[in-house]
Design an enzyme around this catalytic site. Structure first.
Site, PDB file in Angstrom:
ATOM      1  N   SER A  46       0.841  -1.204   0.000  1.00  0.00           N
ATOM      2  CA  SER A  46       0.000   0.000   0.000  1.00  0.00           C
ATOM      3  C   SER A  46       0.874   1.251   0.000  1.00  0.00           C
ATOM      4  O   SER A  46       0.391   2.342  -0.319  1.00  0.00           O
ATOM      5  CB  SER A  46      -0.927   0.011   1.224  1.00  0.00           C
ATOM      6  OG  SER A  46      -0.174  -0.172   2.410  1.00  0.00           O
ATOM      7  N   ASP A  84       5.423  -7.276   2.508  1.00  0.00           N
ATOM      8  CA  ASP A  84       4.701  -7.747   1.322  1.00  0.00           C
ATOM      9  C   ASP A  84       5.634  -8.095   0.177  1.00  0.00           C
ATOM     10  O   ASP A  84       6.521  -7.306  -0.167  1.00  0.00           O
ATOM     11  CB  ASP A  84       3.807  -6.607   0.786  1.00  0.00           C
ATOM     12  CG  ASP A  84       2.375  -6.707   1.257  1.00  0.00           C
ATOM     13  OD1 ASP A  84       1.955  -7.790   1.702  1.00  0.00           O
ATOM     14  OD2 ASP A  84       1.675  -5.683   1.169  1.00  0.00           O
ATOM     15  N   GLU A 114      -0.192 -12.465  -1.805  1.00  0.00           N
ATOM     16  CA  GLU A 114      -1.620 -12.374  -2.127  1.00  0.00           C
ATOM     17  C   GLU A 114      -2.017 -13.507  -3.070  1.00  0.00           C
ATOM     18  O   GLU A 114      -1.290 -13.796  -4.024  1.00  0.00           O
ATOM     19  CB  GLU A 114      -1.915 -11.039  -2.820  1.00  0.00           C
ATOM     20  CG  GLU A 114      -1.705  -9.840  -1.941  1.00  0.00           C
ATOM     21  CD  GLU A 114      -2.131  -8.533  -2.619  1.00  0.00           C
ATOM     22  OE1 GLU A 114      -2.743  -8.574  -3.698  1.00  0.00           O
ATOM     23  OE2 GLU A 114      -1.832  -7.470  -2.039  1.00  0.00           O
ATOM     24  N   GLU A 181      -9.077  -9.719   3.547  1.00  0.00           N
ATOM     25  CA  GLU A 181      -9.445  -8.337   3.247  1.00  0.00           C
ATOM     26  C   GLU A 181     -10.804  -8.305   2.558  1.00  0.00           C
ATOM     27  O   GLU A 181     -11.027  -9.000   1.555  1.00  0.00           O
ATOM     28  CB  GLU A 181      -8.379  -7.695   2.335  1.00  0.00           C
ATOM     29  CG  GLU A 181      -8.757  -6.262   1.937  1.00  0.00           C
ATOM     30  CD  GLU A 181      -7.608  -5.465   1.320  1.00  0.00           C
ATOM     31  OE1 GLU A 181      -6.464  -5.958   1.266  1.00  0.00           O
ATOM     32  OE2 GLU A 181      -7.874  -4.322   0.893  1.00  0.00           O
TER      33      GLU A 181
HETATM   34  O1  KIV Z   1      -0.423  -3.460   1.568  1.00  0.00           O
HETATM   35  C1  KIV Z   1      -1.154  -3.356   2.552  1.00  0.00           C
HETATM   36  O2  KIV Z   1      -1.167  -2.346   3.255  1.00  0.00           O
HETATM   37  C2  KIV Z   1      -2.045  -4.445   2.876  1.00  0.00           C
HETATM   38  C3  KIV Z   1      -3.159  -4.153   3.832  1.00  0.00           C
HETATM   39  C4  KIV Z   1      -4.270  -3.499   3.103  1.00  0.00           C
HETATM   40  C5  KIV Z   1      -3.628  -5.351   4.528  1.00  0.00           C
HETATM   41  O3  KIV Z   1      -1.898  -5.513   2.369  1.00  0.00           O
END
Ligand code: KIV
Length: 266
Positions: A46, A84, A114, A181
């Site tokens: 994000s 991530d 994801e 989510e």
């Molecule tokens: O990238 C992010 O901030 C996320 C959240 C929305 C859970 O994956």
């Protein structure tokens, strides 16, 4: 607070105590989140939207994720750092291993991917090699172009059945955590009951094992002015960022956030 490990999170789930997670992209906020008692810092892709100003997370690279993970690590003392794998960084098994290594060497304690069932093989390989994995299911923003927008997932019975089955399969493959989510609150509750690993929700109701929000959202900061239904502005009624972070921790622990109004029905 003693250092948070996977064992800590597992025991919080067993005790029924909610787990607190926030996104975090730099050293100063890592320290502020530590002070507030946030247990997991998510270096989320994000950052492509809230730091870089893109209209999706797709432009974010693994090098950028590693940079922000290293920034968070320098400010962090005791939270667990989850980073991530960005768009297409896990397109092949080889890329998954190499890019996960970059994030772990930058300071992550766990990586997030994801997807759905197709993640099982890479989760198994990562776990075997010492990399704990969180599987992000439901609305997966990296697939926004397949999903046709940022929409609630698992609303019909077939989708819900598939998501429940995939969650169990990913746990069996070796996932250490799930993140749901934008899924109906009832489905998120069922999945949280069905697996032993902690399940963290965002727009998934109050019956998951913990909650996460994007830091900028919960501080009431937005470029677009569009605020998702599941967001609460914790700056309201507070006179500092530090007290807003603490209010978030208190409300998640006290199960007063999220309220019914922050969730979705089937
Ligand atoms: O990238 C992010 O901030 C996320 C959240 C929305 C859970 O994956």
């Amino acid at each position: 607070m003693p250092a948070i490990t996977l064992t800590t999170l597992q025991s919080l789930k067993q005790k029924g105590e909610k787990i607190t997670m926030l996104t975090c992209y730099d050293a100063t906020f890592a320290h502020a989140c530590n002070e507030a008692g946030v247990e997991v810092l998510l270096v989320g892709d994000s950052l492509g939207m809230v730091l870089q100003g893109h209209d999706s997370t797709l432009p974010v690279t693994t090098a950028e994720m590693a940079y922000h993970t290293a920034c968070v690590k320098r400010g962090n003392s005791d939270a667990l750092i989850l980073a991530d794998l960005p768009f297409m960084a896990n397109a092949t098994l080889e890329q998954t291993m190499n890019n996960s290594a970059m994030l772990m060497q930058a300071g992550a304690h766990m990586v997030k991917v994801e997807g759905q069932l197709w993640l099982a093989e890479s989760i198994r390989l990562l776990a075997e090699r010492g990399v704990p994995v969180c599987a992000h299911m439901g609305l997966t923003p990296q697939a926004v172009n397949i999903l046709g927008g940022y929409k609630v997932q698992g609303r019909n019975e077939n989708q819900a059945r598939q998501m429940r089955a995939d969650a169990i399969s990913l746990e069996q493959a070796g996932a250490s955590m799930l993140l749901l989510e934008c899924v109906p609150s009832e489905l998120a509750a069922e999945i949280s009951q069905a697996v032993k690993i902690p399940v963290i929700g965002i727009g998934a109701g109050s019956d998951t094992d913990g909650q996460v929000l994007v830091l900028h959202d919960m501080l009431g900061l937005s470029i677009t002015g569009r605020v998702p239904k599941f967001v609460k502005n914790f700056m309201q009624g507070q006179d500092s960022i530090q007290s807003a972070l603490k209010a978030y921790v208190n409300e998640v622990k006290g199960v007063t956030f999220p309220g019914i109004e922050h969730g979705f029905s089937a």
